[in-house]
Every structure is written in structure tokens, then in C-alpha cells.
Scaffold this motif. Structure first.
Motif, mmCIF file in Angstrom:
data_model
loop_
_atom_site.group_PDB
_atom_site.id
_atom_site.type_symbol
_atom_site.label_atom_id
_atom_site.label_comp_id
_atom_site.label_asym_id
_atom_site.label_seq_id
_atom_site.Cartn_x
_atom_site.Cartn_y
_atom_site.Cartn_z
ATOM 1 N N ASP A 318 -10.698 -1.669 15.277
ATOM 2 C CA ASP A 318 -9.273 -1.676 15.564
ATOM 3 C C ASP A 318 -8.527 -1.127 14.351
ATOM 4 N N ALA A 319 -7.617 -0.178 14.584
ATOM 5 C CA ALA A 319 -6.887 0.433 13.475
ATOM 6 C C ALA A 319 -5.989 -0.584 12.777
ATOM 7 N N ARG A 320 -5.349 -1.449 13.542
ATOM 8 C CA ARG A 320 -4.467 -2.452 12.946
ATOM 9 C C ARG A 320 -5.265 -3.443 12.100
ATOM 10 N N ALA A 321 -6.422 -3.863 12.619
ATOM 11 C CA ALA A 321 -7.250 -4.796 11.852
ATOM 12 C C ALA A 321 -7.773 -4.148 10.576
ATOM 13 N N ALA A 322 -8.130 -2.856 10.656
ATOM 14 C CA ALA A 322 -8.613 -2.160 9.461
ATOM 15 C C ALA A 322 -7.509 -2.038 8.413
ATOM 16 N N ALA A 323 -6.275 -1.752 8.872
ATOM 17 C CA ALA A 323 -5.160 -1.645 7.919
ATOM 18 C C ALA A 323 -4.870 -2.991 7.260
ATOM 19 N N GLY A 324 -4.926 -4.069 8.051
ATOM 20 C CA GLY A 324 -4.708 -5.393 7.472
ATOM 21 C C GLY A 324 -5.777 -5.765 6.466
ATOM 22 N N ALA A 329 -7.297 -6.460 0.761
ATOM 23 C CA ALA A 329 -8.161 -6.078 -0.361
ATOM 24 C C ALA A 329 -7.337 -5.657 -1.572
ATOM 25 N N LYS A 330 -6.233 -4.933 -1.342
ATOM 26 C CA LYS A 330 -5.365 -4.533 -2.456
ATOM 27 C C LYS A 330 -4.734 -5.746 -3.132
ATOM 28 N N LYS A 331 -4.278 -6.698 -2.316
ATOM 29 C CA LYS A 331 -3.667 -7.899 -2.888
ATOM 30 C C LYS A 331 -4.674 -8.687 -3.717
ATOM 31 N N SER A 332 -5.879 -8.802 -3.213
ATOM 32 C CA SER A 332 -6.892 -9.542 -3.972
ATOM 33 C C SER A 332 -7.224 -8.839 -5.282
ATOM 34 N N THR A 333 -7.206 -7.504 -5.279
ATOM 35 C CA THR A 333 -7.467 -6.758 -6.518
ATOM 36 C C THR A 333 -6.368 -6.996 -7.547
#
Length: 343
Positions: A318-324, A329-333
């Protein structure tokens, strides 16, 4: 009305059709037998109907032409053959008696027989043959015997023990009587009174352990039932898929034969042959729709089978799930970098 037949009757009809086929190649013949049987089953439902000036029986004969030796004889013999097979089915109806075969000798006892087969219904009589390791159990009614023969359980934990209907007379079965509802006189031997045994109170831990065992037994039974149902569903689905593939190949061969007939038409044809070929094509298309072997239906079935055999290969992204996921991942980084700076 389309006639419903049991597997044995269907096999007998297939044997009869196989002898009448022109094509003797086993692979092609097995595919054509199902197609011919489907045409003959639909014969009673289209009798006394007219389509485009052709009689229904003539249409069936036209479909069978080139597949069987004598379509006219087959169409005439089909009702009488079905009537004879139906009479055989009525003669072999289930009874209230069940014959158990290949019983281990240590289980040929009254208590063991009762414990194993009393769950299906009330037992009226039971006779045992020690030499043949067989037993005949007579239940109160036929429904109990049907449940016993169709049970999925393994009798006596031995897969070689089989149960089938017993159509003979119970008195003619050679063996000793273990269970009988008739009252029998028994002599009682006087026994000396035994000394009273002191009552021992069971600890509370025994009750708790029994409850745990009961819960574990129920969970194990539920798990085994789910496993058996999943395996049976998968087996039935695979059989359905293979049968539909055979029917599809048979229809494809008939369509190719129809295409060759169309290409071989003479230029000066009056149109009668074209109408007959068009009727054959419509019948094939209707048959494919009824059997659910159209290209769209077969693609759906193949996708279901592939997903059942290899569930991880058809992963839908799912494109929406992949974007989320990417955003998290960015926030965790960023959080990890801040934690490192604080340290």
C-alpha cells in the motif's frame, strides 16, 4: 432438472462414456468424459424446448457428434441407464448396523467397544469375531450408524481400523455376543464383606491440576479440529482446481475443433452450417459460464491457489502505508541523533 448423482454412479457413467468415445488417448479422453457427462446431465432440463428451429435433443447430438461413436444411441440409452443406476442406489441404502474391521485383539472387549462407539448413539447389539478381528454393532437407528461411518476420528488410535455399513443379518454373523439389550439372568456369588476403607481427602492442588488438564485438552482438541479443517479445505480446493483445469482443456480442444470447422467452410455455403456452428459456440460459452471456467474465473482461482500455497509471494504493498513507514523511520532517526548529542 439436472440429475444429482453420487460418486459411484458418476464413475459408472464415466466408464460407460469412456467406452463410447472415439478418442482413445487417456489424457484427452479423461477431459472429454467430463464434458460429455455435463451435456447429458443437462439433457432433461432442455427437453421439449426449441431454439432457433432445432430440437434440444438434436442440439445435444450435434454437440456429441465427432466425440462419441453413436450420439443417437447414447442420448436414447441415457435415461434408462440413469434409472437403473438410481435403482441400485436405492438398494444400497445405509442400515443401522456397522461392521468394524482390523480391530486389535486387545480392544475386543465389551468395555473398549462401548467406550469407543457409544458416543455415536445407543448400542443395542454387538457381536465380535476374534479370528477375523471384526465386530458388528447394531445401533438404535440409522443416523447413529451414519455418524459412525463418517466420523473423522481414528478408532483405537489405529488408522487401519475401518468402519462400514453392515447389510447382512446380525444372527448370521459368526461371533460371540458382547452387548445385548435383552435381559439375561445372572448368578450372583455372595462375597464376604470387605473392611471399610478410610476416606482420604484429596488436596486442593489436585482439583487445580485437573482443571488445567481439562483446559489443555480442550485447547488441543480445538487446535486439531482447526488443522483437520484447514487440510480438508486445501485438499478439496486442489481437487476443484484440477477438475476445472481438465474441463477447461476439454473446452479448449472443442473450441479448436470448432475453429477448424469454421476455416474449412466452403465459400458457397448457404448459411445453415454457419448457424449450426454458431449454436455450438453458444453452447460451449454457456457451458463455460455454468462451470465457472471462463478466463476471468480461472485467473481468480489460480491466484487463490498461489496465495494458499505461497502466502508470502503475493504481498500487496500500500502506498499510504509505505509513506507512513518512511515517515516514522525519519522520526526515529532524528530522535536517535538527539539522544546521542545529549550523551
Amino acid at each position: 432438472m439436472v440429475l444429482e448423482t453420487d460418486p459411484e454412479t458418476c464413475d459408472q457413467l464415466k466408464d460407460w462414456i469412456g467406452h463410447e468415445l472415439i478418442e482413445k488417448d487417456p489424457d484427452i479422453a479423461s477431459e472429454l468424459i467430463d464434458y460429455v457427462l455435463e451435456i447429458l446431465r443437462g439433457l432433461p432440463s432442455v427437453s421439449d424446448k426449441k431454439e432457433s428451429g432445432f430440437d434440444a435433443e438434436d442440439l445435444v447430438k450435434l454437440q456429441l457428434k465427432g466425440i462419441v461413436r453413436n450420439p443417437e444411441t447414447m442420448v436414447e440409452q441415457y435415461p434408462s441407464r440413469m434409472l437403473a443406476l438410481e435403482n441400485e442406489e436405492k438398494a444400497s441404502r445405509p442400515t443401522s448396523s456397522v461392521k468394524i474391521m482390523h480391530i486389535p485383539i486387545r480392544f475386543l472387549k465389551k468395555e473398549q467397544i462401548k467406550a469407543q462407539f457409544r458416543a455415536f448413539g445407543a448400542i443395542e447389539h454387538c457381536k465380535v469375531n476374534m479370528l477375523e478381528r471384526q465386530a458388528v454393532i447394531q445401533y438404535k437407528n440409522e443416523s447413529c450408524a451414519i455418524r459412525c461411518t463418517k466420523a473423522a476420528t481414528v478408532f483405537f488410535q489405529n488408522r487401519f481400523v475401518k468402519a462400514e455399513f453392515f447389510h447382512g443379518i446380525l444372527e448370521d454373523f459368526e461371533g460371540a455376543t458382547l452387548i445385548s439389550t435383552e435381559p439375561q439372568k445372572s448368578f450372583q456369588i455372595p462375597q464376604s464383606p470387605s473392611p471399610p476403607t478410610p476416606l482420604v481427602s484429596s488436596p486442593e492442588g489436585n482439583d487445580f491440576s485437573k482443571r488445567i488438564q481439562q483446559v489443555q485438552g480442550v485447547q488441543q482438541a480445538i487446535f486439531e479440529n482447526n488443522q483437520r479443517s484447514n487440510e480438508s479445505f486445501k485438499k478439496n480446493f486442489n481437487e476443484l482446481f484440477s477438475s476445472k483445469e481438465k474441463l477447461l482443456r476439454a473446452h479448449q480442444s472443442l473450441l479448436q475443433n470448432l475453429r477448424r470447422k469454421t476455416l474449412d467452410l466452403p465459400p458457397d455455403d448457404t448459411g445453415t452450417t454457419v448457424e449450426q456452428l454458431a449454436l455450438e459456440f453458444e453452447e460451449l460459452q454457456t457451458s463455460m459460464d455454468k462451470l465457472s471456467i471462463t478466463p476471468e474465473a480461472m485467473v481468480n482461482i489460480k491466484l487463490r491457489k498461489l496465495n494458499m500455497d505461497h502466502p508470502n509471494e503475493l504481498e500487496m504493498k500500500d502506498a499510504r502505508a509505505a509513506a507512513g513507514k518512511k515517515k516514522r523511520a525519519k522520526k526515529s532517526t532524528v530522535l536517535r541523533k538527539k539522544m546521542r548529542r545529549k550523551r
